[in-house]
Design an enzyme around this catalytic site. Structure first.
Site, PDB file in Angstrom:
ATOM      1  N   THR A   6      -0.176   0.037  -0.653  1.00 23.14           N
ATOM      2  CA  THR A   6       1.227   0.218  -0.623  1.00 23.14           C
ATOM      3  C   THR A   6       2.135  -0.904  -0.536  1.00 23.14           C
ATOM      4  OG1 THR A   6       3.076   1.166   0.566  1.00 23.14           O
ATOM      5  CG2 THR A   6       1.277   0.498   1.954  1.00 23.14           C
ATOM      6  N   ASP A   7       3.252  -0.907  -1.122  1.00 19.28           N
ATOM      7  CA  ASP A   7       4.178  -2.047  -1.087  1.00 19.28           C
ATOM      8  C   ASP A   7       4.614  -2.427   0.442  1.00 19.28           C
ATOM      9  OD1 ASP A   7       5.800   0.185  -0.799  1.00 19.28           O
ATOM     10  OD2 ASP A   7       7.143  -0.444  -2.468  1.00 19.28           O
ATOM     11  N   GLU A   8       4.276  -1.345   1.376  1.00 15.98           N
ATOM     12  CA  GLU A   8       5.282  -1.587   2.667  1.00 15.98           C
ATOM     13  C   GLU A   8       4.361  -2.624   3.554  1.00 15.98           C
ATOM     14  OE1 GLU A   8       5.866   1.898   5.015  1.00 15.98           O
ATOM     15  OE2 GLU A   8       6.568   3.438   3.121  1.00 15.98           O
ATOM     16  N   TYR A  41       2.411   2.496  10.449  1.00 19.21           N
ATOM     17  CA  TYR A  41       1.700   2.988   9.077  1.00 19.21           C
ATOM     18  C   TYR A  41       1.478   1.627   8.195  1.00 19.21           C
ATOM     19  CZ  TYR A  41       1.253   4.126   4.200  1.00 19.21           C
ATOM     20  OH  TYR A  41       0.917   4.044   2.801  1.00 19.21           O
ATOM     21  N   LYS A  55      -2.315   0.003   6.980  1.00 21.23           N
ATOM     22  CA  LYS A  55      -2.533  -0.442   5.589  1.00 21.23           C
ATOM     23  C   LYS A  55      -2.863  -1.767   5.311  1.00 21.23           C
ATOM     24  CE  LYS A  55      -2.876   2.119   2.436  1.00 21.23           C
ATOM     25  NZ  LYS A  55      -3.853   3.006   2.175  1.00 21.23           N
TER      26      LYS A  55
HETATM   27  P1  NAD Z   1      -1.517  12.028   1.163  1.00 21.09           P
HETATM   28  O1  NAD Z   1      -1.099  12.146   2.619  1.00 21.09           O
HETATM   29  O2  NAD Z   1      -0.874  13.050   0.514  1.00 21.09           O
HETATM   30  O3  NAD Z   1      -3.230  12.491   0.939  1.00 21.09           O
HETATM   31  C1  NAD Z   1      -4.119  11.793   1.883  1.00 21.09           C
HETATM   32  C2  NAD Z   1      -5.539  12.499   1.459  1.00 21.09           C
HETATM   33  O4  NAD Z   1      -6.480  11.834   2.285  1.00 21.09           O
HETATM   34  C3  NAD Z   1      -5.448  13.963   1.994  1.00 21.09           C
HETATM   35  O5  NAD Z   1      -6.188  14.547   1.149  1.00 21.09           O
HETATM   36  C4  NAD Z   1      -6.235  13.896   3.118  1.00 21.09           C
HETATM   37  O6  NAD Z   1      -6.787  15.029   3.622  1.00 21.09           O
HETATM   38  C5  NAD Z   1      -7.114  12.821   3.029  1.00 21.09           C
HETATM   39  N1  NAD Z   1      -7.570  12.157   4.335  1.00 21.09           N
HETATM   40  C6  NAD Z   1      -6.780  11.901   5.139  1.00 21.09           C
HETATM   41  N2  NAD Z   1      -7.720  11.261   6.321  1.00 21.09           N
HETATM   42  C7  NAD Z   1      -8.978  11.538   5.946  1.00 21.09           C
HETATM   43  C8  NAD Z   1     -10.203  11.034   6.491  1.00 21.09           C
HETATM   44  N3  NAD Z   1     -10.263  10.333   7.873  1.00 21.09           N
HETATM   45  N4  NAD Z   1     -11.219  11.063   5.726  1.00 21.09           N
HETATM   46  C9  NAD Z   1     -11.320  11.775   4.515  1.00 21.09           C
HETATM   47  N5  NAD Z   1     -10.050  11.965   3.833  1.00 21.09           N
HETATM   48  C10 NAD Z   1      -9.112  12.038   4.613  1.00 21.09           C
HETATM   49  O7  NAD Z   1      -1.312  10.739   0.665  1.00 21.09           O
HETATM   50  P2  NAD Z   1      -0.694  10.072  -0.780  1.00 21.09           P
HETATM   51  O8  NAD Z   1       0.606  10.358  -0.632  1.00 21.09           O
HETATM   52  O9  NAD Z   1      -1.444  10.870  -1.639  1.00 21.09           O
HETATM   53  O10 NAD Z   1      -1.321   8.568  -0.689  1.00 21.09           O
HETATM   54  C11 NAD Z   1      -2.652   8.495  -1.009  1.00 21.09           C
HETATM   55  C12 NAD Z   1      -2.767   6.935  -0.768  1.00 21.09           C
HETATM   56  O11 NAD Z   1      -2.077   6.123  -1.483  1.00 21.09           O
HETATM   57  C13 NAD Z   1      -2.877   6.364   0.454  1.00 21.09           C
HETATM   58  O12 NAD Z   1      -3.736   5.406   0.755  1.00 21.09           O
HETATM   59  C14 NAD Z   1      -1.311   5.708   0.586  1.00 21.09           C
HETATM   60  O13 NAD Z   1      -1.334   4.691   1.759  1.00 21.09           O
HETATM   61  C15 NAD Z   1      -1.377   5.085  -0.966  1.00 21.09           C
HETATM   62  N6  NAD Z   1       0.210   5.168  -1.253  1.00 21.09           N
HETATM   63  C16 NAD Z   1       0.991   6.477  -1.203  1.00 21.09           C
HETATM   64  C17 NAD Z   1       2.220   6.080  -1.817  1.00 21.09           C
HETATM   65  C18 NAD Z   1       3.220   7.255  -1.909  1.00 21.09           C
HETATM   66  O14 NAD Z   1       4.267   7.024  -2.363  1.00 21.09           O
HETATM   67  N7  NAD Z   1       2.859   8.403  -1.584  1.00 21.09           N
HETATM   68  C19 NAD Z   1       2.805   4.840  -2.368  1.00 21.09           C
HETATM   69  C20 NAD Z   1       1.601   3.845  -2.442  1.00 21.09           C
HETATM   70  C21 NAD Z   1       0.597   3.990  -1.893  1.00 21.09           C
HETATM   71  O1  DAU Z   2       6.637   2.665  -0.529  1.00 22.91           O
HETATM   72  C1  DAU Z   2       5.372   3.227  -0.611  1.00 22.91           C
HETATM   73  C2  DAU Z   2       5.513   4.230   0.864  1.00 22.91           C
HETATM   74  O2  DAU Z   2       6.107   5.282   0.399  1.00 22.91           O
HETATM   75  C3  DAU Z   2       3.961   5.124   0.920  1.00 22.91           C
HETATM   76  O3  DAU Z   2       2.979   3.869   1.252  1.00 22.91           O
HETATM   77  C4  DAU Z   2       4.001   6.055   1.971  1.00 22.91           C
HETATM   78  O4  DAU Z   2       2.525   6.770   2.194  1.00 22.91           O
HETATM   79  C5  DAU Z   2       5.064   6.936   1.404  1.00 22.91           C
HETATM   80  O5  DAU Z   2       5.020   8.089   2.289  1.00 22.91           O
HETATM   81  C6  DAU Z   2       6.339   6.326   1.128  1.00 22.91           C
HETATM   82  O6  DAU Z   2       7.189   6.085   2.514  1.00 22.91           O
HETATM   83  P1  DAU Z   2       8.638   6.055   2.625  1.00 22.91           P
HETATM   84  O7  DAU Z   2       8.730   5.975   4.273  1.00 22.91           O
HETATM   85  O8  DAU Z   2       9.296   5.267   1.892  1.00 22.91           O
HETATM   86  O9  DAU Z   2       8.740   7.512   2.188  1.00 22.91           O
HETATM   87  P2  DAU Z   2       9.737   8.722   2.634  1.00 22.91           P
HETATM   88  O10 DAU Z   2       9.726   9.881   1.704  1.00 22.91           O
HETATM   89  O11 DAU Z   2       9.139   9.264   4.136  1.00 22.91           O
HETATM   90  O12 DAU Z   2      11.062   8.343   2.867  1.00 22.91           O
HETATM   91  C7  DAU Z   2      11.672   7.735   1.873  1.00 22.91           C
HETATM   92  C8  DAU Z   2      13.258   7.205   2.424  1.00 22.91           C
HETATM   93  O13 DAU Z   2      13.862   8.420   2.749  1.00 22.91           O
HETATM   94  C9  DAU Z   2      12.824   6.459   3.596  1.00 22.91           C
HETATM   95  O14 DAU Z   2      14.141   5.254   3.831  1.00 22.91           O
HETATM   96  C10 DAU Z   2      13.426   7.299   4.799  1.00 22.91           C
HETATM   97  C11 DAU Z   2      14.185   8.230   4.140  1.00 22.91           C
HETATM   98  N1  DAU Z   2      14.183   9.582   4.583  1.00 22.91           N
HETATM   99  C12 DAU Z   2      13.112  10.165   4.781  1.00 22.91           C
HETATM  100  C13 DAU Z   2      12.747  11.511   5.265  1.00 22.91           C
HETATM  101  C14 DAU Z   2      11.519  12.414   5.398  1.00 22.91           C
HETATM  102  C15 DAU Z   2      15.292  10.325   5.160  1.00 22.91           C
HETATM  103  O15 DAU Z   2      16.479   9.625   5.066  1.00 22.91           O
HETATM  104  N2  DAU Z   2      15.343  11.577   5.492  1.00 22.91           N
HETATM  105  C16 DAU Z   2      14.125  12.087   5.537  1.00 22.91           C
HETATM  106  O16 DAU Z   2      14.113  13.350   6.103  1.00 22.91           O
END
Ligand code: NAD
Ligand code: DAU
Length: 345
Positions: free
Chosen positions: A128-130, A153, A157
Site C-alpha cells: 500500500t501507499d500508506e 495498519y 504493511k
Molecule cells: P480485503 O480485506 O478485502 O481482503 C483480504 C483477504 O485476505 C480476505 O479474503 C481475507 O479472508 C484474507 N485473509 C485475511 N487474513 C488471512 C490469513 N491469515 N490467511 C489467509 N487469508 C487471510 O483486502 P483488500 O482491500 O482486497 O486488500 C488486499 C491487499 O491489497 C492487502 O494486502 C492490502 O494491504 C492491499 N491494498 C489494498 C488497497 C485498498 O484500497 N483496498 C490499496 C493498496 C493495497
Molecule cells: O491507500 C491505500 C489504503 O486505502 C489501503 O492500503 C487500505 O487497505 C484501504 O482500506 C484504504 O485505506 P483508507 O484508510 O484510506 O480507506 P478508508 O475507506 O477506510 O477511508 C478513506 C478515507 O475516508 C479516509 O480519509 C478516512 C475517511 N473515512 C472513512 C470511513 C470508513 C470517513 O471519513 N468516514 C468513514 O466512515
C-alpha cells in the site's frame, strides 16, 4: 504455472483471480484464503466451476496450511494479497494486524523459500501507499520516498515490505512488490468509505465524515490495480517495487457530495436529500492527511496506465451496489453488525 493467490476471496484478490483466469487460461490458480469477515467466496461465484481454479482454505500464519498448499499444488508462483486491511480496525486491535500482515507474510516467504530451489519463481507482494506516511499540500509518493508509516495498519504493511525486501537482499529470493493507492469498485467490503457511503445513502442513514472531511485520497479502479499487478508479475524486474495510482486526488467531502448527487438522480430524490445526511464525526486517530502516487515508473517501464475515468468508474460502482443488495446483506450479516454498531452508534 501454479499460482498461489493469497486473499483471493477479498476485494482486490477476487478481481486478480478473475483477471488471471480470463487472460491466462493455461495457469492453475489456487486461491488461498482464511475467509475472515472480509473474505467471501460469493465474490468468485462466476469462476468456481472453472477447472483451472481451486480454492484452498488456509491461514497464512499456519506453517502446516501453507506447506500443504505448496505440496499439494506444486506452487511455482505467489501473488500475496492476504492481509487485515482496514485502518480503523487496526486502531482498535493492532495485534491481529501484526500477526496476519507481518508474521503471515514471513511464514509465507519462509515456506516458499524452502520449496523453491531451482526453476523460475516469482513472489509478488501487494502493498500500500500508506507505508510512505502522510503528504502535505505538495508532492507525490515515489518508490524512493522513505517509509514513514503512522497507523498500526501501515506499520504492519511497512514491516511486511521490509521482510520481503530482506529476503531479496539476503537470500536472492525472487520478489516483486507493488504499493498502490486507494482502490474502489465492486465487491468492496462496506466498512470502507465508498461502499459505506453508498449503503447509507440508499438506506437514508447518517453519512459519517471524519474530522473536517478535507483528507485527500488518490482513487484507482480496482480492475486497473489488477491490470497493474498483471503487468508487474509478468514484466516487472525481480527485486524492484512499483508504485500504482490513479493521479486522481479527491477530498473526502467532495467525494461524498459527488456520491450524494449521483444517488439523488438514480433514486429520483430531490436534489440535496442525500447530502442532508452528511454528519461530521470525531476524526480518525492519527488520520493521514493526503496520499498521492507518482506512477511514472510503472507507466514508463511497463506501459501501464489507468483505463477508466473516476466519474465513470464511480457510476459503475454505484450501479453494482444498487443491483447487488443481496451481496451486501450477506457480507454484513453476523459479526460485522457488532463492529458497525460500535463504530457508528
Ligand atoms: P480485503 O480485506 O478485502 O481482503 C483480504 C483477504 O485476505 C480476505 O479474503 C481475507 O479472508 C484474507 N485473509 C485475511 N487474513 C488471512 C490469513 N491469515 N490467511 C489467509 N487469508 C487471510 O483486502 P483488500 O482491500 O482486497 O486488500 C488486499 C491487499 O491489497 C492487502 O494486502 C492490502 O494491504 C492491499 N491494498 C489494498 C488497497 C485498498 O484500497 N483496498 C490499496 C493498496 C493495497
Ligand atoms: O491507500 C491505500 C489504503 O486505502 C489501503 O492500503 C487500505 O487497505 C484501504 O482500506 C484504504 O485505506 P483508507 O484508510 O484510506 O480507506 P478508508 O475507506 O477506510 O477511508 C478513506 C478515507 O475516508 C479516509 O480519509 C478516512 C475517511 N473515512 C472513512 C470511513 C470508513 C470517513 O471519513 N468516514 C468513514 O466512515
Amino acid at each position: 504455472m501454479n499460482i498461489l493467490i493469497t486473499g483471493g476471496a477479498g476485494f482486490i484478490g477476487s478481481h486478480v483471480v478473475r483477471r488471471f483466469l480470463k487472460f491466462y487460461p493455461n495457469y492453475n490458480i489456487i486461491n488461498f484464503d482464511k475467509l475472515t469477515y472480509a473474505g467471501n467466496l460469493s465474490n468468485l461465484k462466476d469462476v468456481e466451476d472453472n477447472p483451472k481454479y481451486t480454492f484452498f482454505k488456509g491461514d497464512i500464519c499456519s506453517l502446516d496450511d501453507v506447506t500443504n498448499a505448496f505440496k499439494i499444488h506444486n506452487i511455482t508462483h505467489v501473488i500475496h494479497l492476504a492481509a487485515e486491511s482496514h485502518v480503523d480496525r487496526s486502531i482498535e486491535g493492532p495485534l491481529e494486524f501484526a500477526m496476519t500482515n507481518v508474521v503471515g507474510t514471513l511464514n509465507l516467504l519462509s515456506v516458499a523459500k524452502s520449496f523453491w530451489n531451482e526453476g523460475e519463481h516469482v513472489f509478488h507482494h501487494v502493498s500500500t501507499d500508506e507505508v510512505y506516511g502522510s503528504l502535505g499540500e505538495e508532492g507525490l509518493f515515489m518508490e524512493t520516498t522513505p517509509y514513514d508509516p503512522r497507523s498500526p495498519y501501515s506499520a504492519s504493511k511497512a514491516s511486511s515490505d521490509h521482510f520481503v525486501s530482506a529476503f531479496y537482499h539476503t537470500y536472492g529470493f525472487p520478489i516483486k512488490m507493488s504499493n498502490c493507492s486507494n482502490n474502489y469498485g465492486s465487491h468492496h467490503f462496506p466498512e470502507k468509505l465508498i461502499p459505506l457511503m453508498i449503503g447509507n445513502i440508499v438506506n437514508m442513514k447518517p453519512l459519517p465524515v471524519y474530522g473536517k472531511g478535507d483528507n485527500i485520497r488518490d482513487w484507482l479502479w480496482v480492475e486497473d490495480h489488477a491490470s497493474a499487478i498483471d503487468a508487474i508479475f509478468h514484466k516487472g524486474k525481480i527485486g524492484e517495487s512499483y508504485n500504482v495510482g490513479g493521479l486522481n486526488e479527491w477530498r473526502n467531502i467532495d467525494l461524498v457530495n459527488f456520491l450524494c448527487d449521483l444517488l439523488d438522480k438514480k433514486l429520483n430524490r430531490e436534489s440535496g436529500t442525500s447530502a442532508s445526511l452528511i454528519t461530521y464525526v470525531k476524526d480518525r486517530a492519527g488520520h493521514d492527511q493526503r496520499y498521492a502516487i507518482d506512477a511514472s515508473k510503472i507507466s514508463a517501464e511497463l506501459g501501464w496506465k489507468p483505463s477508466i475515468k473516476f466519474e465513470e468508474g464511480l457510476e459503475k460502482t454505484v450501479d453494482w451496489y444498487l443491483n447487488n443488495q443481496d451481496w451486501v446483506d450477506e457480507v454484513t450479516s453476523g459479526a460485522y453488525q457488532d463492529y458497525y454498531k460500535k463504530m457508528y452508534s
